[in-house]
Design a protein around this motif. Structure first.
Motif, PDB file in Angstrom:
ATOM      1  N   ASN A  53      63.950  22.394  25.614  1.00  0.00           N
ATOM      2  CA  ASN A  53      64.737  22.697  24.415  1.00  0.00           C
ATOM      3  C   ASN A  53      63.834  22.549  23.209  1.00  0.00           C
ATOM      4  N   LEU A  54      63.493  23.655  22.585  1.00  0.00           N
ATOM      5  CA  LEU A  54      62.582  23.618  21.424  1.00  0.00           C
ATOM      6  C   LEU A  54      63.396  23.951  20.175  1.00  0.00           C
ATOM      7  N   PHE A  55      63.739  22.919  19.429  1.00  0.00           N
ATOM      8  CA  PHE A  55      64.657  23.112  18.293  1.00  0.00           C
ATOM      9  C   PHE A  55      63.954  22.878  16.963  1.00  0.00           C
ATOM     10  N   PHE A  56      63.802  23.961  16.197  1.00  0.00           N
ATOM     11  CA  PHE A  56      63.177  23.869  14.873  1.00  0.00           C
ATOM     12  C   PHE A  56      64.242  23.644  13.794  1.00  0.00           C
ATOM     13  N   GLU A  57      65.504  23.739  14.186  1.00  0.00           N
ATOM     14  CA  GLU A  57      66.616  23.483  13.258  1.00  0.00           C
ATOM     15  C   GLU A  57      67.500  22.432  13.887  1.00  0.00           C
ATOM     16  N   ASN A  58      68.207  21.689  13.049  1.00  0.00           N
ATOM     17  CA  ASN A  58      69.110  20.663  13.562  1.00  0.00           C
ATOM     18  C   ASN A  58      70.194  21.258  14.430  1.00  0.00           C
ATOM     19  N   SER A  85      56.996  16.832  17.207  1.00  0.00           N
ATOM     20  CA  SER A  85      55.968  17.669  17.832  1.00  0.00           C
ATOM     21  C   SER A  85      54.857  17.967  16.832  1.00  0.00           C
ATOM     22  N   SER A  86      53.798  18.593  17.332  1.00  0.00           N
ATOM     23  CA  SER A  86      52.697  18.890  16.428  1.00  0.00           C
ATOM     24  C   SER A  86      53.007  20.075  15.529  1.00  0.00           C
ATOM     25  N   VAL A  87      54.189  20.678  15.703  1.00  0.00           N
ATOM     26  CA  VAL A  87      54.591  21.730  14.776  1.00  0.00           C
ATOM     27  C   VAL A  87      54.634  21.145  13.365  1.00  0.00           C
ATOM     28  N   ALA A  88      55.078  19.888  13.295  1.00  0.00           N
ATOM     29  CA  ALA A  88      55.139  19.218  11.995  1.00  0.00           C
ATOM     30  C   ALA A  88      53.741  19.086  11.397  1.00  0.00           C
ATOM     31  N   LYS A  89      52.726  19.107  12.250  1.00  0.00           N
ATOM     32  CA  LYS A  89      51.343  18.996  11.753  1.00  0.00           C
ATOM     33  C   LYS A  89      50.738  20.370  11.498  1.00  0.00           C
ATOM     34  N   GLY A  90      51.509  21.411  11.625  1.00  0.00           N
ATOM     35  CA  GLY A  90      51.019  22.729  11.243  1.00  0.00           C
ATOM     36  C   GLY A  90      50.719  23.669  12.390  1.00  0.00           C
ATOM     37  N   GLU A  91      51.041  23.280  13.605  1.00  0.00           N
ATOM     38  CA  GLU A  91      50.797  24.184  14.725  1.00  0.00           C
ATOM     39  C   GLU A  91      51.739  25.383  14.596  1.00  0.00           C
ATOM     40  N   ALA A  97      54.136  27.810  21.707  1.00  0.00           N
ATOM     41  CA  ALA A  97      54.576  28.541  22.896  1.00  0.00           C
ATOM     42  C   ALA A  97      53.481  28.547  23.953  1.00  0.00           C
ATOM     43  N   MET A  98      52.242  28.777  23.512  1.00  0.00           N
ATOM     44  CA  MET A  98      51.140  28.836  24.481  1.00  0.00           C
ATOM     45  C   MET A  98      50.960  27.481  25.172  1.00  0.00           C
ATOM     46  N   THR A  99      51.142  26.412  24.390  1.00  0.00           N
ATOM     47  CA  THR A  99      51.025  25.062  24.958  1.00  0.00           C
ATOM     48  C   THR A  99      52.094  24.851  26.030  1.00  0.00           C
ATOM     49  N   LEU A 100      53.307  25.211  25.680  1.00  0.00           N
ATOM     50  CA  LEU A 100      54.406  25.026  26.637  1.00  0.00           C
ATOM     51  C   LEU A 100      54.188  25.905  27.866  1.00  0.00           C
ATOM     52  N   ASN A 101      53.664  27.080  27.613  1.00  0.00           N
ATOM     53  CA  ASN A 101      53.380  28.023  28.687  1.00  0.00           C
ATOM     54  C   ASN A 101      52.413  27.432  29.702  1.00  0.00           C
ATOM     55  N   ALA A 102      51.373  26.780  29.168  1.00  0.00           N
ATOM     56  CA  ALA A 102      50.348  26.201  30.039  1.00  0.00           C
ATOM     57  C   ALA A 102      50.920  25.071  30.888  1.00  0.00           C
ATOM     58  N   MET A 103      52.063  24.560  30.489  1.00  0.00           N
ATOM     59  CA  MET A 103      52.698  23.477  31.259  1.00  0.00           C
ATOM     60  C   MET A 103      53.597  24.006  32.369  1.00  0.00           C
ATOM     61  N   HIS A 104      53.624  25.335  32.511  1.00  0.00           N
ATOM     62  CA  HIS A 104      54.417  25.972  33.575  1.00  0.00           C
ATOM     63  C   HIS A 104      55.884  25.595  33.535  1.00  0.00           C
ATOM     64  N   ILE A 105      56.489  25.863  32.421  1.00  0.00           N
ATOM     65  CA  ILE A 105      57.927  25.604  32.334  1.00  0.00           C
ATOM     66  C   ILE A 105      58.689  26.845  32.796  1.00  0.00           C
ATOM     67  N   ASP A 106      59.942  26.684  33.099  1.00  0.00           N
ATOM     68  CA  ASP A 106      60.718  27.807  33.619  1.00  0.00           C
ATOM     69  C   ASP A 106      61.590  28.469  32.563  1.00  0.00           C
ATOM     70  N   ALA A 118      62.868  34.043  18.487  1.00  0.00           N
ATOM     71  CA  ALA A 118      63.007  33.962  19.945  1.00  0.00           C
ATOM     72  C   ALA A 118      62.340  35.168  20.616  1.00  0.00           C
ATOM     73  N   LYS A 119      62.491  36.327  20.002  1.00  0.00           N
ATOM     74  CA  LYS A 119      61.879  37.551  20.554  1.00  0.00           C
ATOM     75  C   LYS A 119      60.354  37.423  20.515  1.00  0.00           C
ATOM     76  N   LEU A 120      59.854  36.931  19.384  1.00  0.00           N
ATOM     77  CA  LEU A 120      58.403  36.755  19.239  1.00  0.00           C
ATOM     78  C   LEU A 120      57.864  35.858  20.357  1.00  0.00           C
ATOM     79  N   LEU A 121      58.549  34.757  20.594  1.00  0.00           N
ATOM     80  CA  LEU A 121      58.110  33.837  21.643  1.00  0.00           C
ATOM     81  C   LEU A 121      58.196  34.485  23.020  1.00  0.00           C
ATOM     82  N   SER A 122      59.250  35.252  23.230  1.00  0.00           N
ATOM     83  CA  SER A 122      59.447  35.835  24.561  1.00  0.00           C
ATOM     84  C   SER A 122      58.320  36.796  24.925  1.00  0.00           C
TER      85      SER A 122
END
Ligand code: ASP
Length: 315
Positions: A53-58, A85-91, A97-106, A118-122
């Motif tokens: 669950n990647l939530f950038f909004e409350n 997350s490191s998004v707060a640090k400017g990632e 997405a690439m980081t999560l991808n490398a972790m082989h999530i489903d 969401a489309k951009l990430l997909s």
């Protein structure tokens, strides 16, 4: 071969889905209503799968609901909020997405303040993506859970008259619901002050009203929306008091609707702003709590269908 009933890798929006695909997701959700109501709420369907669950909004309702849905299906569920997350640090979004991808999530469940996130990430990840709300654009699982709630109560969606009231302009819930209800054969009315409607609202295939009593006349369903202050760039209403007077739902305005009309709200509610507090809690009329229950079932169905498609190599 993917599931031909829903032959997609992702769920990014309702726009473009066919009535059969929507009905299929709703039918699947019914199974999970029973599971969630039963004594054994834990299934093993998604054992070995990871949902992030990647939530950038409350969010309270949607995030918890996806977490519960994933856990009830046996998946490992990780919640990432921006602050931790490191998004707060400017990632950037893509780096994340690439980081999560490398972790082989489903499955990646994403909420973001920008339409199209969401489309951009997909386009960048190998997993399935579920849009949990992108800016003012879409919130597909909300529309599905609303449809499931209505279908269970009324037996069908086609031919119903549904009024969506309030801040339609800033609402992704309204947009997803308009697409879904139109394609399923319901008649949609929007009721709002001019300032809170999108430009060319009629082009969405709806009837537009600026008066609650006229707009609510004989409707089957009344969906109230929150004033989305966080998305407002200027003053869209004169005052909260005046807004409630003209556009807040109370027993008096509701009397224009059918006697068995149902009241819905996606939450979070602003009591006394868009809806009278007693009415919101009136179990004879309000199905707001049922919407929350249906939310878990719908999200279980979406996770189930998408992970199955992923393992069959859905493009
Ligand atoms: N929870 C819904 C959304 O995320 C509605 C709202 O926030 O008013 O869009």
């Amino acid at each position: 071969m993917t599931d031909m009933n829903y032959p997609h890798r992702h769920l990014l929006g309702i726009e473009g889905l066919s009535p059969l695909e929507i009905s299929y997701l709703l039918d699947q959700s019914e199974r999970f209503v029973e599971v969630s109501r039963g004594p054994d709420r834990k299934l093993s369907t998604l054992i070995g799968k990871t949902v992030v669950n990647l939530f950038f909004e409350n969010s309270t309702r949607t995030r918890t609901s996806f977490e519960l849905a994933g856990k009830r299906l046996g998946a490992d569920v990780i919640n990432m909020t921006v602050g931790t997350s490191s998004v707060a640090k400017g990632e950037t979004l893509i780096d994340t997405a690439m980081t999560l991808n490398a972790m082989h999530i489903d499955v990646l469940v994403v909420r973001h303040a920008d339409s199209g996130a969401a489309k951009l990430l997909s386009d960048k990840v190998n997993c399935a993506v579920i849009n949990a709300g992108d800016g003012q654009h879409e919130h597909p699982t909300q529309a599905l859970l609303d449809a499931l709630t209505i279908r269970r109560r009324k037996g069908h969606l086609d031919g119903l008259s549904v009024a969506i009231c309030g801040d339609v302009r800033h609402s992704r819930v309204a947009r997803s619901n308009i697409h879904l209800l139109n394609v399923m054969g319901a008649q949609v009315r929007l009721i709002a002050p001019r300032t809170l409607l999108p430009a060319k609202a009629e082009a969405l295939g709806v009837e537009v009203f600026h008066d609650m009593r006229k707009g609510l006349k004989d409707v089957d369903i009344v969906m109230m929306l929150r004033l989305q202050n966080e998305r407002m760039t200027s003053n869209f209403i004169p005052s909260i008091r005046e807004y409630f007077h003209f556009f807040g739902l109370d027993y008096d305005k509701l009397s224009a609707a059918k006697p068995d009309a149902l009241i819905m709200h996606p939450g979070p509610m602003n009591r006394g702003v868009e809806i009278d507090s007693d009415l919101a809690d009136d179990v004879e009329r309000s199905v707001i709590r049922e919407q929350v229950e249906m939310g878990v079932a719908v999200r279980m169905a979406c996770l189930d269908v998408l992970t199955a498609n992923l393992s069959k190599g859905a493009a």
